[in-house]
Design an enzyme around this catalytic site. Structure first.
Site, PDB file in Angstrom:
ATOM      1  N   ASN A 295     -10.239   0.129   0.387  1.00 35.05           N
ATOM      2  CA  ASN A 295      -8.592   0.241   0.503  1.00 35.05           C
ATOM      3  C   ASN A 295      -8.402  -0.371  -0.965  1.00 35.05           C
ATOM      4  O   ASN A 295      -8.320  -1.606  -1.284  1.00 35.05           O
ATOM      5  CB  ASN A 295      -7.963  -0.551   1.433  1.00 35.05           C
ATOM      6  CG  ASN A 295      -6.487  -0.550   1.332  1.00 35.05           C
ATOM      7  OD1 ASN A 295      -5.762  -0.073   0.416  1.00 35.05           O
ATOM      8  ND2 ASN A 295      -5.870  -1.263   2.527  1.00 35.05           N
TER       9      ASN A 295
ATOM     10  N   HIS B  81      -3.151   7.203   2.898  1.00 38.99           N
ATOM     11  CA  HIS B  81      -3.476   6.058   2.301  1.00 38.99           C
ATOM     12  C   HIS B  81      -4.874   5.644   3.198  1.00 38.99           C
ATOM     13  O   HIS B  81      -4.999   5.852   4.192  1.00 38.99           O
ATOM     14  CB  HIS B  81      -2.575   5.009   2.878  1.00 38.99           C
ATOM     15  CG  HIS B  81      -2.843   3.628   2.407  1.00 38.99           C
ATOM     16  ND1 HIS B  81      -3.453   3.147   1.246  1.00 38.99           N
ATOM     17  CD2 HIS B  81      -2.889   2.377   3.196  1.00 38.99           C
ATOM     18  CE1 HIS B  81      -3.785   1.835   1.256  1.00 38.99           C
ATOM     19  NE2 HIS B  81      -3.750   1.438   2.486  1.00 38.99           N
TER      20      HIS B  81
ATOM     21  N   CYS C 197       0.933  -1.306   0.060  1.00 41.26           N
ATOM     22  CA  CYS C 197       0.107   0.078  -0.130  1.00 41.26           C
ATOM     23  C   CYS C 197       0.917   1.457   0.062  1.00 41.26           C
ATOM     24  O   CYS C 197       0.223   2.401  -0.242  1.00 41.26           O
ATOM     25  CB  CYS C 197      -0.981   0.056   1.366  1.00 41.26           C
ATOM     26  SG  CYS C 197      -2.247  -1.332   1.004  1.00 41.26           S
TER      27      CYS C 197
HETATM   28  C1  LIG Z   1      -9.378  -5.378  10.220  1.00 42.03           C
HETATM   29  C2  LIG Z   1      -9.851  -4.362  11.176  1.00 42.03           C
HETATM   30  C3  LIG Z   1     -10.879  -3.617  10.609  1.00 42.03           C
HETATM   31  C4  LIG Z   1     -10.504  -5.113  12.382  1.00 42.03           C
HETATM   32  O1  LIG Z   1     -10.807  -4.143  13.362  1.00 42.03           O
HETATM   33  P1  LIG Z   1     -10.887  -4.665  15.019  1.00 42.03           P
HETATM   34  O2  LIG Z   1     -11.390  -3.510  15.801  1.00 42.03           O
HETATM   35  O3  LIG Z   1      -9.098  -4.708  15.039  1.00 42.03           O
HETATM   36  O4  LIG Z   1     -11.633  -5.796  15.172  1.00 42.03           O
HETATM   37  P2  LIG Z   1     -11.003  -7.402  15.456  1.00 42.03           P
HETATM   38  O5  LIG Z   1      -9.921  -7.841  14.380  1.00 42.03           O
HETATM   39  O6  LIG Z   1     -10.205  -6.950  17.077  1.00 42.03           O
HETATM   40  O7  LIG Z   1     -12.255  -8.139  15.742  1.00 42.03           O
HETATM   41  C5  LIG Z   1     -13.069  -7.911  16.551  1.00 42.03           C
HETATM   42  C6  LIG Z   1     -14.332  -8.542  16.263  1.00 42.03           C
HETATM   43  O8  LIG Z   1     -14.866  -8.305  15.246  1.00 42.03           O
HETATM   44  C7  LIG Z   1     -15.097  -9.670  14.223  1.00 42.03           C
HETATM   45  N1  LIG Z   1     -14.977  -9.278  13.006  1.00 42.03           N
HETATM   46  C8  LIG Z   1     -13.816  -9.144  12.251  1.00 42.03           C
HETATM   47  N2  LIG Z   1     -14.316  -8.902  10.903  1.00 42.03           N
HETATM   48  C9  LIG Z   1     -15.905  -8.747  10.996  1.00 42.03           C
HETATM   49  C10 LIG Z   1     -16.635  -8.317  10.087  1.00 42.03           C
HETATM   50  N3  LIG Z   1     -16.402  -8.108   8.896  1.00 42.03           N
HETATM   51  N4  LIG Z   1     -17.891  -8.347  10.587  1.00 42.03           N
HETATM   52  C11 LIG Z   1     -18.400  -8.610  11.648  1.00 42.03           C
HETATM   53  N5  LIG Z   1     -17.352  -8.695  12.611  1.00 42.03           N
HETATM   54  C12 LIG Z   1     -16.030  -8.969  12.084  1.00 42.03           C
HETATM   55  C13 LIG Z   1     -13.884 -10.426  14.933  1.00 42.03           C
HETATM   56  O9  LIG Z   1     -14.048 -12.021  14.402  1.00 42.03           O
HETATM   57  C14 LIG Z   1     -13.860 -10.090  16.373  1.00 42.03           C
HETATM   58  O10 LIG Z   1     -14.865 -11.131  16.919  1.00 42.03           O
HETATM   59  P3  LIG Z   1     -14.318 -11.611  18.273  1.00 42.03           P
HETATM   60  O11 LIG Z   1     -14.315 -10.299  19.201  1.00 42.03           O
HETATM   61  O12 LIG Z   1     -15.710 -12.313  18.608  1.00 42.03           O
HETATM   62  O13 LIG Z   1     -13.060 -12.416  18.103  1.00 42.03           O
HETATM   63  C15 LIG Z   1      -8.759  -3.541  11.758  1.00 42.03           C
HETATM   64  O14 LIG Z   1      -7.714  -4.233  12.497  1.00 42.03           O
HETATM   65  C16 LIG Z   1      -7.906  -3.014  10.820  1.00 42.03           C
HETATM   66  O15 LIG Z   1      -8.494  -2.027  10.271  1.00 42.03           O
HETATM   67  N6  LIG Z   1      -6.704  -3.397  10.770  1.00 42.03           N
HETATM   68  C17 LIG Z   1      -5.661  -2.692   9.771  1.00 42.03           C
HETATM   69  C18 LIG Z   1      -6.193  -3.158   8.381  1.00 42.03           C
HETATM   70  C19 LIG Z   1      -5.386  -2.375   7.444  1.00 42.03           C
HETATM   71  O16 LIG Z   1      -5.041  -1.334   7.628  1.00 42.03           O
HETATM   72  N7  LIG Z   1      -4.876  -3.197   6.294  1.00 42.03           N
HETATM   73  C20 LIG Z   1      -4.418  -2.632   5.340  1.00 42.03           C
HETATM   74  C21 LIG Z   1      -2.943  -2.260   5.324  1.00 42.03           C
HETATM   75  S1  LIG Z   1      -2.481  -1.585   3.955  1.00 42.03           S
END
Ligand SMILES: CC(C)(COP(=O)(O)OP(=O)(O)OC[C@H]1O[C@@H](n2cnc3c(N)ncnc32)[C@H](O)[C@@H]1OP(=O)(O)O)[C@@H](O)C(=O)NCCC(=O)NCCS
Length: 328
Positions: A285, A255, A115
């Site tokens: 993204n 980004h 990215c």
């Molecule tokens: C992926 C992302 C949105 C997840 O958000 P988060 O607040 O960290 O959430 P978590 O991963 O801790 O998950 C929390 C809960 O939501 C759930 N969950 C994950 N994706 C889900 C979705 N699409 N819908 C509903 N629930 C979801 C998980 O399973 C977890 O459930 P649990 O508590 O029962 O285990 C976040 O971690 C993120 O943005 N990370 C960076 C991603 C990024 O920038 N990537 C590109 C890099 S260039």
């Protein structure tokens, strides 16, 4: 005054098909409420069509750029494509884009920095302008993330979309253009965000397909922590070393991976969200395309001489920032 490399044109392209949160609700166990509150994403565009790859969208962006800036394909001296989803392992996607847009017998190559790819490519392309080696360089960021996203994995499939954005770089002697850039990487992050198979370490086999190693694997929370710290740190660093405070910056061009990461970066820089480019709700993204797509969407409100901080992070890990004065 020394000449600087400046962006003198920008163009963007996204495919027609819109994948909404409502449609994703039917595909995986998720909800519009969860996606919106955790990421800021409402829709993403998806490239459909047999045999169409990243080059298709990138060529549309480059064609639009050349028409808009009145540039003939023969005038382009170098084309760099930042992508993580090349059409082929080889030849390069840049090579294909040149063929599709009538740019012949010039240097062209791909940059792979996930990215952060567009900032890497912009930094590299600008060197050729600053040294006087070339007069017109095209930098394009393009990704067809839908080709490598697992639409049974709710933790990744809601995040990504497809798109392309292209800029023209030329010399500027009025004091506008690129003033500074920082590009960084740390391979210790390699296991947190990776497409494990399909390269030379794990070539495609039935086993790699069964293990779903050809899809994006992401450890979301680790990437989130890394991103919040490093995108904010690098933005603050480039401001400090160019003696800029929050009030000097017209726009942060971040980004677009997660709205919460963008808000944390803006906060660290002392910027209100009214000076942050945001289109993640429309596109998700799009990896190397997010920053040029932001510039394209916000071009109507940009003014010549505006101070812009471009900032990105991505798989690898990679991250970086560019400070420029808008030149158009
Ligand atoms: C992926 C992302 C949105 C997840 O958000 P988060 O607040 O960290 O959430 P978590 O991963 O801790 O998950 C929390 C809960 O939501 C759930 N969950 C994950 N994706 C889900 C979705 N699409 N819908 C509903 N629930 C979801 C998980 O399973 C977890 O459930 P649990 O508590 O029962 O285990 C976040 O971690 C993120 O943005 N990370 C960076 C991603 C990024 O920038 N990537 C590109 C890099 S260039």
């Amino acid at each position: 005054m020394n000449s600087k490399a400046a962006i003198t044109g920008v163009y963007g392209y996204v495919p027609d098909y819109i994948l909404t949160n409502a449609e994703l609700e039917k595909m995986v166990d998720t909800s519009d409420e969860w996606i919106t509150s955790r990421t800021g994403i409402k829709e993403r565009h998806i490239l459909k069509g047999e045999g169409l790859g990243t080059s298709h969208m990138a060529a549309k962006a480059v064609e639009g750029l050349l028409t808009k800036t009145g540039t003939a394909p023969e005038e382009v001296e170098l084309l760099i494509c930042a992508t993580t989803t090349p059409d082929y392992v080889f030849p390069s996607t840049a090579n294909l884009i040149c063929d599709m847009t009538g740019i012949r017998a010039v240097g062209s190559f791909d940059i792979q920095a996930a990215c952060s790819g567009f900032l890497y490519a912009l930094t590299i392309g600008s060197q050729f302008i600053e040294t006087g080696k070339y007069k017109k360089v095209v930098v394009v960021g393009a990704d067809k993330m839908s080709a490598i996203v697992d639409y049974t994995d709710r933790t990744t499939c809601v995040l990504f979309g497809d798109g392309a954005g292209a800029v023209l770089l030329e010399a500027n002697t009025e004091g506008n253009g690129i003033y500074d850039s920082i590009i960084r990487s740390d391979g210790a992050g390699q296991n947190h965000l990776v497409q494990k198979a399909g390269g030379s370490r794990y070539p495609p086999t039935h086993e790699t397909i069964d293990k779903r190693w050809h899809y994006v694997y992401q450890d979301g929370p680790s990437v989130f922590k890394f991103a919040v710290k490093n995108m904010a740190d690098v933005s603050a660093e480039i401001m400090e070393r160019n003696h800029l405070t929050g009030s000097d910056v017209a726009w942060l061009v971040p980004h677009q991976a997660n709205k919460r990461i963008i808000e944390a970066t803006a906060n660290r820089m002392g910027l209100g969200m009214d000076r942050v480019m945001l289109n993640i709700h429309k596109y998700g993204n799009t990896t190397a395309a997010t920053i040029p797509l932001c510039l394209f969407d916000y071009e109507p409100v940009l003014k010549k001489g505006d101070n812009l901080i471009l900032a990105a992070f991505g798989g690898g890990f990679t991250w970086g920032a560019v400070y420029l004065k808008w030149a158009i």
